[in-house]
Design a protein around this motif. Structure first.
Motif, PDB file in Angstrom:
ATOM      1  N   LYS A  72       1.883   6.226  -2.946  1.00 32.96           N
ATOM      2  CA  LYS A  72       2.901   7.277  -2.795  1.00 32.96           C
ATOM      3  C   LYS A  72       2.591   8.523  -3.617  1.00 32.96           C
ATOM      4  CE  LYS A  72       6.066   5.519  -6.262  1.00 32.96           C
ATOM      5  NZ  LYS A  72       7.325   4.906  -6.544  1.00 32.96           N
ATOM      6  N   ASP A  73       1.876   8.377  -4.738  1.00 31.80           N
ATOM      7  CA  ASP A  73       1.572   9.524  -5.583  1.00 31.80           C
ATOM      8  C   ASP A  73       0.084   9.880  -5.606  1.00 31.80           C
ATOM      9  OD1 ASP A  73       4.258   9.759  -6.330  1.00 31.80           O
ATOM     10  OD2 ASP A  73       4.006   8.287  -7.937  1.00 31.80           O
ATOM     11  N   THR A  74      -0.697   9.332  -4.684  1.00 30.87           N
ATOM     12  CA  THR A  74      -2.131   9.629  -4.670  1.00 30.87           C
ATOM     13  C   THR A  74      -2.441  10.673  -3.604  1.00 30.87           C
ATOM     14  OG1 THR A  74      -2.614   7.839  -3.109  1.00 30.87           O
ATOM     15  CG2 THR A  74      -2.790   7.317  -5.450  1.00 30.87           C
ATOM     16  N   ALA A  75      -3.559  11.351  -3.804  1.00 30.06           N
ATOM     17  CA  ALA A  75      -4.006  12.349  -2.831  1.00 30.06           C
ATOM     18  C   ALA A  75      -4.513  11.646  -1.578  1.00 30.06           C
ATOM     19  CB  ALA A  75      -5.112  13.197  -3.446  1.00 30.06           C
ATOM     20  N   ARG A  76      -4.601  12.389  -0.496  1.00 35.77           N
ATOM     21  CA  ARG A  76      -5.116  11.832   0.762  1.00 35.77           C
ATOM     22  C   ARG A  76      -6.575  11.432   0.589  1.00 35.77           C
ATOM     23  NH1 ARG A  76      -3.593  13.390   6.357  1.00 35.77           N
ATOM     24  NH2 ARG A  76      -2.109  11.708   6.300  1.00 35.77           N
TER      25      ARG A  76
ATOM     26  N   ILE B 109       0.834  -1.213   0.000  1.00 35.29           N
ATOM     27  CA  ILE B 109       0.000   0.000   0.000  1.00 35.29           C
ATOM     28  C   ILE B 109       0.861   1.252   0.000  1.00 35.29           C
ATOM     29  CG2 ILE B 109      -0.367   0.452   2.454  1.00 35.29           C
ATOM     30  CD1 ILE B 109      -3.166   0.338  -0.121  1.00 35.29           C
ATOM     31  N   GLU B 110       2.040   1.167   0.605  1.00 34.79           N
ATOM     32  CA  GLU B 110       2.954   2.307   0.601  1.00 34.79           C
ATOM     33  C   GLU B 110       3.389   2.632  -0.825  1.00 34.79           C
ATOM     34  OE1 GLU B 110       7.299   3.162   2.481  1.00 34.79           O
ATOM     35  OE2 GLU B 110       5.794   2.299   3.818  1.00 34.79           O
ATOM     36  N   ARG B 111       3.692   1.595  -1.586  1.00 35.42           N
ATOM     37  CA  ARG B 111       4.104   1.803  -2.981  1.00 35.42           C
ATOM     38  C   ARG B 111       2.946   2.280  -3.842  1.00 35.42           C
ATOM     39  NH1 ARG B 111       7.532  -2.937  -5.399  1.00 35.42           N
ATOM     40  NH2 ARG B 111       7.853  -1.319  -6.955  1.00 35.42           N
ATOM     41  N   MET B 112       1.738   1.757  -3.566  1.00 32.03           N
ATOM     42  CA  MET B 112       0.583   2.100  -4.394  1.00 32.03           C
ATOM     43  C   MET B 112       0.086   3.523  -4.168  1.00 32.03           C
ATOM     44  SD  MET B 112      -1.776  -1.316  -4.281  1.00 32.03           S
ATOM     45  CE  MET B 112      -3.013  -0.577  -5.344  1.00 32.03           C
TER      46      MET B 112
END
Length: 157
Positions: free
Chosen positions: A52-56, A47-50
């Motif tokens: 990393k570039d998404t909004a909160r 989940i950290e990798r998935m």
């Protein structure tokens, strides 16, 4: 993630390894806990990798939708079939053809073996939620294989 067949084989081998390394132990619950802990760590990293570039995420429901769509698709190559909630912190994720059970049997023949094949996934979901800041308890239930339900109980602070 990897293709389905190698992932399923690796999953089966991990289960066999855990159970063979603890042959002398009479308590099966300890092995299930080990499998869940492995899944927890994998879920945290994935989940950290998935994300990393998404909004909160706005709220719990958005997080659960992400788990059911994107996370589940990444791991199992399909979305969860059904998501239900009581809007009080309990979510039920239903997969009608769960890939890690489909090779076992269709019906109730090997139903008693289902918990060890679901423990990793319970840990996977719990680890993913934990890394998103949601403390939870994840349990699984199987009535007819390969269909299963995962119940996520959100722990309020």
């Amino acid at each position: 993630m990897a293709d389905e067949a190698p992932f399923q084989l690796l999953h089966s081998e991990v289960i066999q390894y855990i159970y063979k390394s603890a042959e002398g132990e009479t308590e099966s619950g300890r092995n299930v806990t080990k499998l869940e802990n492995i899944g927890f760590r994998v879920g945290q990293g994935l989940i950290e990798r998935m994300t990393k570039d998404t909004a909160r995420f706005k709220d719990e429901l958005d997080i659960m939708k992400f788990i059911c769509k994107d996370f589940w698709t990444c791991v199992f190559k399909k979305q969860i079939d059904n998501l239900r909630t009581n809007h009080q912190g309990i979510y039920v994720l239903q997969d009608n053809k769960f890939g890690l059970l489909s090779h076992l049997s269709v019906g109730k023949q090997y139903l008693e073996h289902a918990p060890k094949y679901l423990a990793f996934t319970c840990g996977l979901v719990r680890g993913a939620l934990s890394n998103l800041g949601v403390k939870s308890i994840v349990t699984s239930e199987v009535s007819v294989m390969p269909s299963c339900k995962f119940q996520v109980m959100i722990q309020k602070a």
